[in-house]
Design a protein around this motif. Structure first.
Motif, PDB file in Angstrom:
ATOM      1  N   THR A 184      16.366  39.119  46.159  1.00 49.72           N
ATOM      2  CA  THR A 184      15.030  38.538  46.290  1.00 49.72           C
ATOM      3  C   THR A 184      14.342  38.297  44.955  1.00 49.72           C
ATOM      4  O   THR A 184      13.389  37.532  44.894  1.00 49.72           O
ATOM      5  CB  THR A 184      14.122  39.400  47.191  1.00 49.72           C
ATOM      6  OG1 THR A 184      14.005  40.699  46.627  1.00 49.72           O
ATOM      7  CG2 THR A 184      14.662  39.475  48.606  1.00 49.72           C
TER       8      THR A 184
ATOM      9  N   TYR B 203      14.941  36.882  41.052  1.00 49.10           N
ATOM     10  CA  TYR B 203      15.903  36.088  40.298  1.00 49.10           C
ATOM     11  C   TYR B 203      15.370  35.808  38.903  1.00 49.10           C
ATOM     12  O   TYR B 203      14.160  35.891  38.647  1.00 49.10           O
ATOM     13  CB  TYR B 203      16.216  34.763  41.016  1.00 49.10           C
ATOM     14  CG  TYR B 203      15.037  33.824  41.076  1.00 49.10           C
ATOM     15  CD1 TYR B 203      14.786  32.916  40.052  1.00 49.10           C
ATOM     16  CD2 TYR B 203      14.165  33.848  42.156  1.00 49.10           C
ATOM     17  CE1 TYR B 203      13.696  32.063  40.104  1.00 49.10           C
ATOM     18  CE2 TYR B 203      13.074  32.995  42.227  1.00 49.10           C
ATOM     19  CZ  TYR B 203      12.842  32.106  41.196  1.00 49.10           C
ATOM     20  OH  TYR B 203      11.762  31.270  41.252  1.00 49.10           O
TER      21      TYR B 203
ATOM     22  N   ARG C 188      11.937  35.473  45.656  1.00 49.46           N
ATOM     23  CA  ARG C 188      12.236  34.693  46.855  1.00 49.46           C
ATOM     24  C   ARG C 188      11.517  35.317  48.043  1.00 49.46           C
ATOM     25  O   ARG C 188      11.107  36.482  47.999  1.00 49.46           O
ATOM     26  CB  ARG C 188      13.741  34.670  47.098  1.00 49.46           C
ATOM     27  CG  ARG C 188      14.485  33.919  46.021  1.00 49.46           C
ATOM     28  CD  ARG C 188      15.944  33.737  46.383  1.00 49.46           C
ATOM     29  NE  ARG C 188      16.569  32.888  45.392  1.00 49.46           N
ATOM     30  CZ  ARG C 188      17.476  33.309  44.523  1.00 49.46           C
ATOM     31  NH1 ARG C 188      17.881  34.559  44.526  1.00 49.46           N
ATOM     32  NH2 ARG C 188      17.994  32.464  43.659  1.00 49.46           N
ATOM     33  N   SER C 189      11.428  34.558  49.122  1.00 54.21           N
ATOM     34  CA  SER C 189      10.783  35.106  50.313  1.00 54.21           C
ATOM     35  C   SER C 189      11.538  36.358  50.755  1.00 54.21           C
ATOM     36  O   SER C 189      12.747  36.478  50.558  1.00 54.21           O
ATOM     37  CB  SER C 189      10.767  34.066  51.444  1.00 54.21           C
ATOM     38  OG  SER C 189      12.085  33.737  51.813  1.00 54.21           O
TER      39      SER C 189
ATOM     40  N   TRP D 228      10.774  39.343  49.518  1.00 55.61           N
ATOM     41  CA  TRP D 228      10.709  40.352  48.463  1.00 55.61           C
ATOM     42  C   TRP D 228       9.834  41.532  48.865  1.00 55.61           C
ATOM     43  O   TRP D 228      10.123  42.668  48.485  1.00 55.61           O
ATOM     44  CB  TRP D 228      10.226  39.753  47.141  1.00 55.61           C
ATOM     45  CG  TRP D 228       8.770  39.391  47.109  1.00 55.61           C
ATOM     46  CD1 TRP D 228       8.214  38.200  47.419  1.00 55.61           C
ATOM     47  CD2 TRP D 228       7.688  40.253  46.741  1.00 55.61           C
ATOM     48  NE1 TRP D 228       6.847  38.253  47.285  1.00 55.61           N
ATOM     49  CE2 TRP D 228       6.498  39.502  46.868  1.00 55.61           C
ATOM     50  CE3 TRP D 228       7.589  41.574  46.335  1.00 55.61           C
ATOM     51  CZ2 TRP D 228       5.244  40.019  46.592  1.00 55.61           C
ATOM     52  CZ3 TRP D 228       6.333  42.101  46.050  1.00 55.61           C
ATOM     53  CH2 TRP D 228       5.177  41.328  46.175  1.00 55.61           C
TER      54      TRP D 228
ATOM     55  N   THR E 148       2.912  36.404  45.324  1.00 55.51           N
ATOM     56  CA  THR E 148       4.264  36.091  44.862  1.00 55.51           C
ATOM     57  C   THR E 148       4.267  35.193  43.628  1.00 55.51           C
ATOM     58  O   THR E 148       4.861  35.536  42.602  1.00 55.51           O
ATOM     59  CB  THR E 148       5.088  35.432  45.986  1.00 55.51           C
ATOM     60  OG1 THR E 148       5.101  36.305  47.110  1.00 55.51           O
ATOM     61  CG2 THR E 148       6.500  35.130  45.542  1.00 55.51           C
TER      62      THR E 148
END
Length: 151
Positions: free
Chosen positions: A13, A15, A30-31, A33, A124
């Motif tokens: 999740t 990167y 990423r979604s 997380w 996020t």
């Protein structure tokens, strides 16, 4: 041609992308997380992804010279050991992202750790941007983040 090398954390999740010499090009989440890392582990996940990308960047030239994967990793580990054994340790500092969400702990130019301020799942993009800005600051491309003594 501007090549980038990718890395992810163990949850997949977080990167990071680095250039061939290991400078951070991009970092993010990423979604999923929030459930995979949560606020307590998100900073560590981002650093894990960055380290994974940097290891790949460091291994690439060694592998191209025909050195085996284990030999290349051994050389990198030895280099880190020598850095850690340096008798004169620089002072620990904290680079605070401009949004105040991501705090990067550094000793000289080496990352010691990181932490995230109070966040929600809706943060996020702000977390990723703050981490990106703090890492840009570390690489010497000043963008307005703040340094603070650790402690």
């Amino acid at each position: 041609m501007n090549k980038t090398i990718n890395g992810i954390d163990r949850t997949g999740t977080a990167y990071a992308m680095v250039d061939p010499v290991g400078r951070c090009v991009d970092i993010g989440l990423r979604s999923g997380w929030w459930s995979a890392l949560g606020p307590a582990r998100v900073a560590a996940g981002l650093l894990e992804a960055l380290e994974a990308a940097r290891i790949q960047a460091a291994l690439a030239p060694l592998m191209q010279r025909g050195e085996g994967h284990d030999t290349a990793r051994s050389r990198i580990s030895e280099a880190y050991r020598l850095i850690d054994e340096c008798p004169e340790k620089p002072a620990l500092q904290v680079i605070i992202g401009p949004r105040g969400l991501f705090r990067l702990h550094v000793r000289g130019g080496r990352i010691d750790g990181a932490e995230i301020g109070p966040v929600t799942p809706a943060d996020t993009d702000r977390i990723a941007a703050d981490a990106r800005d703090a890492l840009t600051e570390l690489s010497g491309q000043r963008i307005g983040t703040r340094y603070a003594p650790a402690g």
